[in-house]
Design a protein around this motif. Structure first.
Motif, PDB file in Angstrom:
ATOM      1  N   ASP A 186      25.517  47.435  40.705  1.00 19.82           N
ATOM      2  CA  ASP A 186      26.489  48.065  41.215  1.00 19.82           C
ATOM      3  C   ASP A 186      27.762  47.358  41.988  1.00 19.82           C
ATOM      4  OD1 ASP A 186      24.886  47.585  43.412  1.00 19.82           O
ATOM      5  OD2 ASP A 186      24.507  49.577  43.810  1.00 19.82           O
ATOM      6  N   ALA A 187      27.736  46.035  41.965  1.00 19.61           N
ATOM      7  CA  ALA A 187      28.499  45.379  42.863  1.00 19.61           C
ATOM      8  C   ALA A 187      30.082  45.490  42.413  1.00 19.61           C
ATOM      9  CB  ALA A 187      28.382  43.954  42.673  1.00 19.61           C
ATOM     10  N   TYR A 188      30.840  45.786  43.331  1.00 13.10           N
ATOM     11  CA  TYR A 188      32.263  45.665  43.127  1.00 13.10           C
ATOM     12  C   TYR A 188      32.865  44.301  43.554  1.00 13.10           C
ATOM     13  CZ  TYR A 188      32.638  50.913  43.489  1.00 13.10           C
ATOM     14  OH  TYR A 188      32.563  52.337  43.040  1.00 13.10           O
ATOM     15  N   ILE A 189      33.864  44.184  42.555  1.00 12.90           N
ATOM     16  CA  ILE A 189      34.562  42.677  42.585  1.00 12.90           C
ATOM     17  C   ILE A 189      35.866  42.942  42.522  1.00 12.90           C
ATOM     18  CG2 ILE A 189      34.758  40.572  41.130  1.00 12.90           C
ATOM     19  CD1 ILE A 189      32.258  40.841  39.996  1.00 12.90           C
ATOM     20  N   LEU A 190      36.569  42.294  43.964  1.00 15.13           N
ATOM     21  CA  LEU A 190      37.992  42.426  43.844  1.00 15.13           C
ATOM     22  C   LEU A 190      38.552  41.325  43.403  1.00 15.13           C
ATOM     23  CD1 LEU A 190      40.214  44.122  45.558  1.00 15.13           C
ATOM     24  CD2 LEU A 190      39.709  42.505  47.265  1.00 15.13           C
ATOM     25  N   SER A 191      39.177  41.793  42.202  1.00 11.77           N
ATOM     26  CA  SER A 191      40.207  40.648  41.383  1.00 11.77           C
ATOM     27  C   SER A 191      41.155  41.155  41.090  1.00 11.77           C
ATOM     28  CB  SER A 191      38.991  40.506  40.393  1.00 11.77           C
ATOM     29  OG  SER A 191      39.716  39.451  39.173  1.00 11.77           O
ATOM     30  N   GLU A 192      42.348  40.118  40.667  1.00 10.78           N
ATOM     31  CA  GLU A 192      43.601  40.347  39.968  1.00 10.78           C
ATOM     32  C   GLU A 192      43.485  40.392  38.695  1.00 10.78           C
ATOM     33  OE1 GLU A 192      45.485  35.932  40.123  1.00 10.78           O
ATOM     34  OE2 GLU A 192      44.963  36.814  41.883  1.00 10.78           O
ATOM     35  N   ASP A 193      42.407  39.879  38.083  1.00  8.33           N
ATOM     36  CA  ASP A 193      42.259  40.056  36.518  1.00  8.33           C
ATOM     37  C   ASP A 193      40.825  40.616  36.366  1.00  8.33           C
ATOM     38  OD1 ASP A 193      41.989  39.729  34.108  1.00  8.33           O
ATOM     39  OD2 ASP A 193      41.603  37.618  33.961  1.00  8.33           O
ATOM     40  N   PRO A 194      40.673  41.915  35.785  1.00 10.96           N
ATOM     41  CA  PRO A 194      39.448  42.362  35.630  1.00 10.96           C
ATOM     42  C   PRO A 194      38.481  42.040  34.483  1.00 10.96           C
ATOM     43  CG  PRO A 194      41.321  43.869  34.728  1.00 10.96           C
ATOM     44  CD  PRO A 194      41.953  42.547  35.259  1.00 10.96           C
ATOM     45  N   THR A 195      39.117  40.934  33.818  1.00 10.44           N
ATOM     46  CA  THR A 195      38.425  40.143  32.645  1.00 10.44           C
ATOM     47  C   THR A 195      36.950  39.587  32.894  1.00 10.44           C
ATOM     48  OG1 THR A 195      40.480  39.599  31.660  1.00 10.44           O
ATOM     49  CG2 THR A 195      38.450  38.538  30.861  1.00 10.44           C
ATOM     50  N   LEU A 196      36.987  39.115  34.345  1.00 12.04           N
ATOM     51  CA  LEU A 196      35.640  38.411  34.499  1.00 12.04           C
ATOM     52  C   LEU A 196      34.510  39.674  34.788  1.00 12.04           C
ATOM     53  CD1 LEU A 196      36.500  35.094  36.066  1.00 12.04           C
ATOM     54  CD2 LEU A 196      36.408  35.403  33.876  1.00 12.04           C
ATOM     55  N   PRO A 197      35.014  40.392  35.691  1.00 19.33           N
ATOM     56  CA  PRO A 197      34.101  41.460  36.064  1.00 19.33           C
ATOM     57  C   PRO A 197      33.553  42.220  34.868  1.00 19.33           C
ATOM     58  CG  PRO A 197      35.602  41.407  37.510  1.00 19.33           C
ATOM     59  CD  PRO A 197      36.074  40.536  36.507  1.00 19.33           C
ATOM     60  N   LEU A 198      34.419  42.413  33.784  1.00 20.49           N
ATOM     61  CA  LEU A 198      34.085  43.310  32.713  1.00 20.49           C
ATOM     62  C   LEU A 198      33.127  42.327  31.881  1.00 20.49           C
ATOM     63  CD1 LEU A 198      37.533  44.666  31.715  1.00 20.49           C
ATOM     64  CD2 LEU A 198      35.550  46.026  32.459  1.00 20.49           C
ATOM     65  N   LEU A 199      33.314  41.135  31.756  1.00 20.06           N
ATOM     66  CA  LEU A 199      32.463  40.298  30.912  1.00 20.06           C
ATOM     67  C   LEU A 199      31.032  40.141  31.543  1.00 20.06           C
ATOM     68  CD1 LEU A 199      34.927  37.285  29.810  1.00 20.06           C
ATOM     69  CD2 LEU A 199      33.995  39.302  28.287  1.00 20.06           C
ATOM     70  N   ALA A 200      30.893  40.160  32.716  1.00 21.34           N
ATOM     71  CA  ALA A 200      29.831  40.115  33.671  1.00 21.34           C
ATOM     72  C   ALA A 200      29.249  41.638  33.858  1.00 21.34           C
ATOM     73  CB  ALA A 200      30.001  39.697  35.117  1.00 21.34           C
ATOM     74  N   GLU A 201      29.731  42.651  33.315  1.00 16.97           N
ATOM     75  CA  GLU A 201      29.353  43.844  33.227  1.00 16.97           C
ATOM     76  C   GLU A 201      29.208  44.350  34.600  1.00 16.97           C
ATOM     77  OE1 GLU A 201      25.746  44.042  30.974  1.00 16.97           O
ATOM     78  OE2 GLU A 201      26.776  43.794  29.029  1.00 16.97           O
ATOM     79  N   ARG A 202      30.130  43.999  35.464  1.00 12.27           N
ATOM     80  CA  ARG A 202      30.557  44.313  36.926  1.00 12.27           C
ATOM     81  C   ARG A 202      31.706  45.348  37.130  1.00 12.27           C
ATOM     82  NH1 ARG A 202      26.113  42.814  35.936  1.00 12.27           N
ATOM     83  NH2 ARG A 202      24.603  41.453  37.397  1.00 12.27           N
ATOM     84  N   GLN A 203      31.597  46.166  38.048  1.00 14.13           N
ATOM     85  CA  GLN A 203      32.794  46.860  38.261  1.00 14.13           C
ATOM     86  C   GLN A 203      34.033  46.132  39.103  1.00 14.13           C
ATOM     87  OE1 GLN A 203      33.464  50.419  37.720  1.00 14.13           O
ATOM     88  NE2 GLN A 203      35.416  49.730  37.984  1.00 14.13           N
ATOM     89  N   PRO A 204      35.272  46.124  38.235  1.00 12.01           N
ATOM     90  CA  PRO A 204      36.357  45.592  38.887  1.00 12.01           C
ATOM     91  C   PRO A 204      37.211  46.548  39.709  1.00 12.01           C
ATOM     92  CG  PRO A 204      36.796  46.162  36.677  1.00 12.01           C
ATOM     93  CD  PRO A 204      35.446  46.668  36.843  1.00 12.01           C
ATOM     94  N   VAL A 205      37.718  45.825  41.002  1.00  7.44           N
ATOM     95  CA  VAL A 205      38.333  46.708  41.627  1.00  7.44           C
ATOM     96  C   VAL A 205      39.852  46.259  41.788  1.00  7.44           C
ATOM     97  CG1 VAL A 205      38.753  47.441  44.176  1.00  7.44           C
ATOM     98  CG2 VAL A 205      36.664  47.245  43.138  1.00  7.44           C
ATOM     99  N   ILE A 206      40.707  47.060  41.483  1.00  5.54           N
ATOM    100  CA  ILE A 206      42.263  46.564  41.266  1.00  5.54           C
ATOM    101  C   ILE A 206      42.195  46.233  39.948  1.00  5.54           C
ATOM    102  CG2 ILE A 206      44.423  45.444  41.951  1.00  5.54           C
ATOM    103  CD1 ILE A 206      43.702  45.364  44.905  1.00  5.54           C
ATOM    104  N   VAL A 207      42.714  46.798  39.032  1.00  4.86           N
ATOM    105  CA  VAL A 207      42.841  46.763  37.643  1.00  4.86           C
ATOM    106  C   VAL A 207      44.286  46.096  37.199  1.00  4.86           C
ATOM    107  CG1 VAL A 207      42.886  47.577  35.411  1.00  4.86           C
ATOM    108  CG2 VAL A 207      41.040  48.540  36.728  1.00  4.86           C
TER     109      VAL A 207
END
Length: 565
Positions: free
Chosen positions: A464-485
């Motif tokens: 359920d971790a939130y990952i703050l990222s300018e590119d949501p690709t890596l959180p998506l590939l890691a099956e985690r929730q990107p913050v700021i799409v």
């Protein structure tokens, strides 16, 4: 006689076109090959992957609360590309390859549709090949056909719409000319013709609508056709197209707003972006000073530069009114007297009820000349604003490039051979930015190892971790929730939604994000490329570097909460 190989000869032009086409084949094959097999983002395309995956799962990508609360997912584009992408994601899985293949297929469709449009314009085969090669040799076309973005799909649909609209306009003009010249009465043949014209109009309207729902910017193509019809005095035709476009578009938009609750708010979110001269100049000036653009504009104004030029007079758009042949004056120096039969024919041809019909070539080339000029002017006015918004790119040039090259194609057969040769040579010279793009694209391969390690690192974080990222690709590939799409859009909007910006600042200070990923320019030099300097300072104060990756096609740094390792 031996073949001619002077600079103005047709043989030289054919040889140069062959060289141009071979180079283009190599560049497109290389660029598309790298893009197909690169599993990570090679440009700013992560928000498109997110939207397609979310739509494939039945999520609301236009959620109103997402604009002001996590995950801060702003989607500023219409949903047609995302709908197609969602379908492909369901078939093939959550990867970039099907989305990029959609862009590549759209580019091929745009080439075919442009060929049909040029054929309808009665452009010679050699001029069609030159024009298509020049079109493919434009950096925005190669660039945006390579990535998972909405631009080329909208462009392909726009060219189809232009071809269908032009055909319906020419058919209607031809029908009026025939009726006035022959005095035809209604017949089964006329009924079939009306049915065919109706189908053509409906297909044109459908293409206009789909182009708009691929990307709002392509509304400029419909607006240009509408202005062209009004300019030509075709008010009925303009009203028909306005009704066929406006009513379905309004109904679909209202439906999307009703089921999403935030469709209009998402589409208008970018209206608050800062406008910058630097951003506009960064992409507009290379286009204006491109050799191909300079020669193309020269070809357009060439008839006006020639003194006492017959072509400057004869290339004006023909009126929609039936053509009337002027009577031949009795020239005392004429070597041959005018026979009675000729005199009779000429006298009859001057009668208003028996006009000489317009030939297909005259009608197609001359009557349509105004349309690409209107499209070029209107699209240029639009891009002067949109391409100056912070974070904009040269995708805003696509309509202007199309219109300029189409306008040139309509004059190319009447252009001096030497100038045609220079035009082809300029297109070859214009391949240099495409070579640079292809080289930079190939460097993305070097980021794969770091990026793969980064994905594995993110997979170790809680589900359920939130990952703050300018590119949501890596959180998506890691099956985690990107913050700021869509970071470029969202972070530029801190003046419009300061409360959201403050929440992000607070989240960084409280170490609520399991990881933060930002680009090297901001991480090392605080350039405010995407992230404001105050956020970068806060990240460095409360997080520590844990690795590097290649998201968004550039080096990025991964931060984990301080003392967490």
């Amino acid at each position: 006689m031996p073949p001619s190989f002077t600079l103005s000869s047709r043989n030289i032009q054919i040889a140069l076109v062959m060289v141009l086409c071979l180079l283009l084949s190599f560049l497109y094959t290389a660029a598309w090959g790298v893009a197909r097999h690169h599993p990570y983002s090679i440009e700013y395309e992560g928000h498109v992957l997110w939207a397609c995956q979310a739509l494939a799962k039945g999520a609301n990508i236009y959620s109103l609360t997402a604009l002001t609360h996590e995950p801060y997912s702003v989607v500023i584009y219409n949903p047609f590309y995302f709908a197609l992408g969602a379908f492909l994601q369901k078939l093939t899985g959550g990867t970039y390859e099907p989305l990029r293949l959609l862009s590549m297929a759209s580019a091929l469709v745009s080439f075919l549709a442009f060929w049909r449009l040029l054929s309808l314009s009665r452009v010679s085969d050699l001029s069609k090949i030159i024009t298509l090669a020049a079109f493919a040799a434009s950096l925005p076309v190669l660039h945006w056909s390579t990535v998972a973005r909405v631009d080329i799909l909208g462009l392909a649909l726009s060219i189809i719409a232009l071809e269908r609209f032009s055909k319906s306009y020419l058919n209607e003009t031809e029908s009026i000319n025939k009726t006035e010249s022959i005095g035809e009465t209604k017949s089964s043949q006329e009924t079939d013709s009306k049915t065919s014209q109706t189908i053509t109009k409906l297909s044109a309207a459908a293409a206009f609508i789909l182009a708009y729902f691929a990307k709002q910017q392509y509304l400029v193509v419909f607006a240009s056709c509408l202005l062209f019809a009004l300019w030509k005095g075709k008010r009925k035709l303009a009203l028909q197209y306005l009704g066929l476009f406006a009513v379905p578009t309004a109904l679909v938009s209202l439906y999307l707003q009703n089921i999403s609750g935030g469709y209009f708010q998402h589409l208008t979110y970018a209206s608050g972006l800062d406008w910058q001269w630097e951003t506009l100049a960064n992409f507009l000036l290379p286009f204006l000073f491109d050799a191909k653009t300079i020669v193309a504009l020269t070809i357009l104004i060439y008839p006006l530069l020639r003194k006492n030029s017959d072509s400057a007079l004869t290339e004006e758009p023909l009126s929609d009114k039936p053509h009337v042949t002027e009577p031949i004056s009795a020239d005392p120096q004429s070597p041959e007297p005018i026979s009675d039969e000729q005199q009779s024919t000429e006298t009859i041809s001057t009668k208003p009820h028996s006009p000489e019909p317009i030939s297909d070539k005259q009608q197609s080339t001359a009557v349509l000349t105004t349309l690409p000029i209107i499209l070029f002017g209107l699209s240029t006015l639009v891009l002067l604003y949109t391409m100056g918004l912070k974070g904009a790119y040269h995708n805003h040039l696509l309509c202007a490039v199309l219109a300029l090259l189409w306008a040139v194609a309509l004059r190319l057969d009447k252009t001096p051979n030497l100038m045609r040769t220079v035009y082809i040579a300029a297109a070859i010279y214009s391949l240099i930015p495409l070579l640079v793009f292809s080289y930079n694209l190939s460097k993305r391969i070097g980021y794969r190892a770091d990026t793969a390690e980064a994905v594995e690192l993110l997979k170790k974080l809680p589900k359920d971790a939130y990952i703050l990222s300018e590119d949501p690709t890596l959180p998506l590939l890691a099956e985690r929730q990107p913050v700021i799409v869509d970071a470029t859009t969202f972070l530029n909007m801190r003046g419009k939604h300061p409360e959201s910006f403050e929440r992000i600042k607070a989240g960084i200070k409280e170490r609520r994000y399991a990881a933060i990923i930002i680009n090297l320019r901001d991480a090392k030099y605080s350039m405010e490329y995407i992230w404001p300097e105050e956020l970068v300072a806060s990240i460095k104060a409360h997080y520590q570097i844990a690795g590097a990756t290649g998201g968004n096609g550039m080096v990025q740094k991964i931060y984990l909460p301080a003392n967490s390792r």
